[in-house]
Scaffold this motif. Structure first.
Motif: not given
Length: 221
Positions: A7-11, A136-138, A147-149
């Motif tokens: 996710s770029r938006r959700n850390f 956080g993943p990028i 957006d990933l769970t």
């Protein structure tokens, strides 16, 4: 932990406590006591600082490396007789070398207890928390999935999901870019996301020895 599949938006990753294991050396700040002798005390402190000399080698976490390099530069500016060398290599390398007495500072993203199992070796070193690292993943900027769970992220990093279309993206293969096995960043990420799930031996993601290199690889992949 860097990967071009997240996710770029959700850390997603939890904050990692970053520790520097230090043997026989520590950095401390000295302040004035507010008395009328403050100016003379400052002069004495300055004279004592100039008298410092010697060499220090800090090895380990590449995530912590930029902070250590900045601290080393500031320290050497005030202490011309001191030479500080900061190197990467990963948290495992930092803890191993400080345990062996090969360096004065071992930088790590995890506390020594997570890497060192021998009680005698643990007694040789002291953990000192110096900062908190947000992790956080990028993904590459051209990846349309934003957006990933946690479950989806886990499936990607265990090789179960290999195509972006499986998580709502384009029909394109996922390239996983990971830190090397001795990395504290990787260990923290796996603890937060993978938990007790084991990565199959048949799954071989790309591995990079530094967080900076991993980020560059994500940008170009």
């Amino acid at each position: 932990m860097q990967g071009n599949l997240m996710s770029r938006r959700n850390f997603v990753g939890a904050a990692a406590a970053t520790a520097a294991t230090v043997a026989a050396f520590s950095l401390a700040g000295c302040g004035s006591n507010g008395s009328s002798d403050a100016k003379s005390d400052a002069k004495e402190d300055k004279a004592e600082t100039k008298a410092l000399s010697g060499t220090i080698t800090a090895v380990g976490s590449t995530a912590l490396q930029p902070l250590c390099e900045a601290a080393a530069e500031q320290f050497m500016e005030k202490n011309s007789g001191v030479q500080i060398t900061v190197q990467g290599g990963g948290s495992g390398q930092g803890i191993t070398q400080i345990t062996q007495g090969a360096v004065q500072i071992g930088n790590s993203d995890v506390f020594a207890e997570a890497k060192v199992k021998d009680t005698a070796d643990l007694k040789k070193i002291t953990d000192n928390k110096v900062c908190i690292v947000g992790m956080g993943p990028i993904v590459n900027k051209d990846v349309t999935v934003d957006d990933l769970t946690i479950d989806q992220l886990k499936s990607i990093f265990t090789g179960e999901v290999t195509n972006w279309k499986e998580v709502g993206g384009a029909d394109a293969a996922i390239t996983v870019i990971n830190r090397a096995s001795g990395s504290g960043t990787r260990a923290t990420f796996e603890a937060a996301v993978l938990g007790d799930t084991k990565v199959p031996d048949t799954f071989k993601p790309q591995e990079q020895d530094s967080s900076g290199t991993a980020a560059k690889m994500v940008a170009s992949t």
